[in-house]
Design a protein around this motif. Structure first.
Motif, mmCIF file in Angstrom:
data_model
loop_
_atom_site.group_PDB
_atom_site.id
_atom_site.type_symbol
_atom_site.label_atom_id
_atom_site.label_comp_id
_atom_site.label_asym_id
_atom_site.label_seq_id
_atom_site.Cartn_x
_atom_site.Cartn_y
_atom_site.Cartn_z
ATOM 1 N N SER A 166 0.816 -1.221 0.000
ATOM 2 C CA SER A 166 0.000 0.000 0.000
ATOM 3 C C SER A 166 0.848 1.269 0.000
ATOM 4 N N ALA A 167 1.984 1.244 0.683
ATOM 5 C CA ALA A 167 2.840 2.439 0.708
ATOM 6 C C ALA A 167 3.433 2.710 -0.669
ATOM 7 N N LEU A 168 3.807 1.649 -1.372
ATOM 8 C CA LEU A 168 4.344 1.822 -2.720
ATOM 9 C C LEU A 168 3.252 2.299 -3.667
ATOM 10 N N PHE A 169 2.037 1.777 -3.494
ATOM 11 C CA PHE A 169 0.925 2.220 -4.329
ATOM 12 C C PHE A 169 0.671 3.713 -4.146
ATOM 13 N N ARG A 170 0.655 4.175 -2.908
ATOM 14 C CA ARG A 170 0.409 5.602 -2.661
ATOM 15 C C ARG A 170 1.529 6.456 -3.253
ATOM 16 N N ALA A 171 2.757 5.977 -3.146
ATOM 17 C CA ALA A 171 3.880 6.715 -3.723
ATOM 18 C C ALA A 171 3.735 6.826 -5.236
ATOM 19 N N ALA A 172 3.289 5.736 -5.884
ATOM 20 C CA ALA A 172 3.143 5.730 -7.344
ATOM 21 C C ALA A 172 1.990 6.598 -7.802
ATOM 22 N N GLN A 173 1.051 6.901 -6.917
ATOM 23 C CA GLN A 173 -0.057 7.792 -7.262
ATOM 24 C C GLN A 173 0.387 9.254 -7.307
ATOM 25 N N ASP A 174 1.391 9.582 -6.530
ATOM 26 C CA ASP A 174 1.905 10.953 -6.459
ATOM 27 C C ASP A 174 2.905 11.146 -7.591
ATOM 28 N N LYS A 175 2.637 12.104 -8.476
ATOM 29 C CA LYS A 175 3.462 12.223 -9.682
ATOM 30 C C LYS A 175 4.940 12.460 -9.385
ATOM 31 N N PRO A 176 5.312 13.405 -8.525
ATOM 32 C CA PRO A 176 6.747 13.581 -8.241
ATOM 33 C C PRO A 176 7.388 12.329 -7.653
ATOM 34 N N LEU A 177 6.684 11.668 -6.721
ATOM 35 C CA LEU A 177 7.237 10.447 -6.133
ATOM 36 C C LEU A 177 7.305 9.327 -7.167
ATOM 37 N N ALA A 178 6.314 9.279 -8.067
ATOM 38 C CA ALA A 178 6.334 8.256 -9.115
ATOM 39 C C ALA A 178 7.541 8.454 -10.021
ATOM 40 N N PHE A 179 7.821 9.696 -10.388
ATOM 41 C CA PHE A 179 9.016 9.988 -11.187
ATOM 42 C C PHE A 179 10.273 9.554 -10.439
ATOM 43 N N GLU A 180 10.304 9.852 -9.140
ATOM 44 C CA GLU A 180 11.476 9.491 -8.342
ATOM 45 C C GLU A 180 11.619 7.974 -8.250
ATOM 46 N N ALA A 181 10.492 7.288 -8.054
ATOM 47 C CA ALA A 181 10.531 5.828 -7.979
ATOM 48 C C ALA A 181 11.062 5.230 -9.270
ATOM 49 N N ALA A 182 10.594 5.742 -10.404
ATOM 50 C CA ALA A 182 11.070 5.241 -11.694
ATOM 51 C C ALA A 182 12.565 5.500 -11.853
ATOM 52 N N ALA A 183 13.005 6.686 -11.431
ATOM 53 C CA ALA A 183 14.428 7.005 -11.535
ATOM 54 C C ALA A 183 15.266 6.085 -10.662
ATOM 55 N N VAL A 184 14.761 5.748 -9.472
ATOM 56 C CA VAL A 184 15.471 4.825 -8.582
ATOM 57 C C VAL A 184 15.629 3.461 -9.248
ATOM 58 N N VAL A 185 14.553 2.956 -9.816
ATOM 59 C CA VAL A 185 14.595 1.640 -10.462
ATOM 60 C C VAL A 185 15.552 1.653 -11.655
ATOM 61 N N ILE A 186 15.443 2.669 -12.483
ATOM 62 C CA ILE A 186 16.295 2.751 -13.679
ATOM 63 C C ILE A 186 17.767 2.869 -13.282
ATOM 64 N N GLY A 187 18.054 3.705 -12.283
ATOM 65 C CA GLY A 187 19.438 3.864 -11.856
ATOM 66 C C GLY A 187 20.014 2.623 -11.197
ATOM 67 N N GLN A 188 19.171 1.912 -10.427
ATOM 68 C CA GLN A 188 19.646 0.750 -9.677
ATOM 69 C C GLN A 188 19.906 -0.458 -10.557
ATOM 70 N N TYR A 189 19.061 -0.685 -11.564
ATOM 71 C CA TYR A 189 19.114 -1.955 -12.298
ATOM 72 C C TYR A 189 19.552 -1.816 -13.755
ATOM 73 N N PHE A 190 19.706 -0.586 -14.241
ATOM 74 C CA PHE A 190 20.113 -0.410 -15.637
ATOM 75 C C PHE A 190 21.348 0.480 -15.772
ATOM 76 N N GLY A 191 22.100 0.612 -14.666
ATOM 77 C CA GLY A 191 23.292 1.441 -14.693
ATOM 78 C C GLY A 191 24.361 0.940 -15.640
ATOM 79 N N HIS A 192 24.285 -0.338 -16.009
ATOM 80 C CA HIS A 192 25.279 -0.926 -16.923
ATOM 81 C C HIS A 192 25.089 -0.450 -18.361
ATOM 82 N N SER A 193 23.923 0.173 -18.653
ATOM 83 C CA SER A 193 23.631 0.563 -20.031
ATOM 84 C C SER A 193 23.076 1.985 -20.088
#
Length: 314
Positions: free
Chosen positions: A124-151
């Motif tokens: 539920s906490a992740l869902f609420r974060a994804a509903q908030d546009k700035p936090l959703a952008f930040e969440a996406a950036a975290v995922v992209i930076g953490q798992y796709f840094g090799h490319s």
């Protein structure tokens, strides 16, 4: 860092070609996109065509190998990850399967997933974060930076995709804005993506003329979103100015050889010679009913249908 976002840095991912496997990160990004587009109204996430298609698109962008997306794997294995409040992802199993679900082993297809569950609860906490546009952008950036840094190329492509998806999502949540004229060139791509998404979903990915429906194993569609009154003339991307059509019938309509009329029937141009066998696929459409969306909100506008019939070659 927001606790919900911090949990996204601890996904249990395997290795693929010496880099983190893309499956789970791409599913997380797909979930963020769908929540931002307003297609997910609660933390109970439906496992539907939209979500799986979004995941396959992101996997293709990240890896270039859409055919290897295997969406059933992250949909199953994401349940092993922890969220800020407990399990990050908890499948909601069909009745009587909850106690024996672990006995099934790893699923081998989307059919296996559907036989087990058609929804899952997102933390539920992740869902609420994804509903908030700035936090959703930040969440996406975290995922992209953490798992796709090799490319760096994959990182940039994913950021570009997310930017378009978020902009398109604003139109999908407010489709009345798609009727407004375009004042900025930057709006065109987002509007077009929203139009395509809303039209194809309204028609359940089925052609409004032939009724053909086909979704490939890697979630590509046979149908396209076709404007009734051309965008260049109408500046109207509202889904009521669109139909889902197979490419050949989209071409035929755009060239005024066929037209859906306000009588909700298909009409064929009298210029087409019915005695020529190669024309049979078009001529047989004459008088057939227009397939309509189940939701009457998305039925084609009468004025747009009239425009099409008026422009049929005579």
């Amino acid at each position: 860092m927001n606790p919900a976002l911090k949990s996204l840095t601890r996904l249990r991912v395997g290795q693929s070609k010496g880099a983190p496997a893309s499956n789970k990160p791409c599913l997380i990004l797909a979930l963020i996109c769908e929540i931002q587009a307003g297609h997910v109204a609660s933390s109970r996430i439906p496992i539907d065509t939209r979500l799986v298609t979004r995941y396959c698109e992101l996997y293709e962008i990240a890896t270039g190998e859409r055919q290897k997306a295997n969406p059933w794997l992250p949909l199953w294995h994401l349940s092993s990850d922890a969220g800020p409040n407990g399990r990050l992802w908890a499948p909601v199993f069909h009745d009587k399967l909850e106690k024996i679900a672990k006995q099934f082993g790893q699923p081998k297809s989307m059919s296996d997933i559907e036989h087990r569950f058609v929804a899952a609860d997102l933390d539920s906490a992740l869902f609420r974060a994804a509903q908030d546009k700035p936090l959703a952008f930040e969440a996406a950036a975290v995922v992209i930076g953490q798992y796709f840094g090799h490319s760096p190329a994959a990182q940039q492509a994913l950021h570009d995709y997310l930017g378009l998806a978020f902009s398109s999502g604003e139109y999908e949540k407010n489709p009345e804005r798609l009727e407004e004229g375009v004042h900025e060139a930057s709006q065109l791509q987002a509007r077009s993506a929203a139009f395509r998404s809303l039209v194809l979903e309204a028609y359940d990915y089925r052609c409004a003329a032939s009724r053909l429906r086909y979704i490939s194993p890697d979630y590509r569609y046979l149908v396209e979103a076709a404007h009734l009154v051309p965008f260049t003339e109408s500046q109207d991307d509202h889904p009521t100015n669109g139909l889902a059509l197979t490419p050949n019938l989209h071409w035929a309509m755009d060239n005024h050889l066929i037209a859906p009329g306000p009588d909700h029937k298909w009409h064929v141009s009298p210029t087409i010679d019915a005695l020529v066998s190669d024309n049979r696929w078009l001529c047989e459409l004459d008088g057939h009913p227009l397939a309509l969306p189940r939701d009457s909100r998305w039925h084609p506008a009468q004025g747009a249908l009239t425009w099409r019939l008026d422009h049929l070659q005579r």
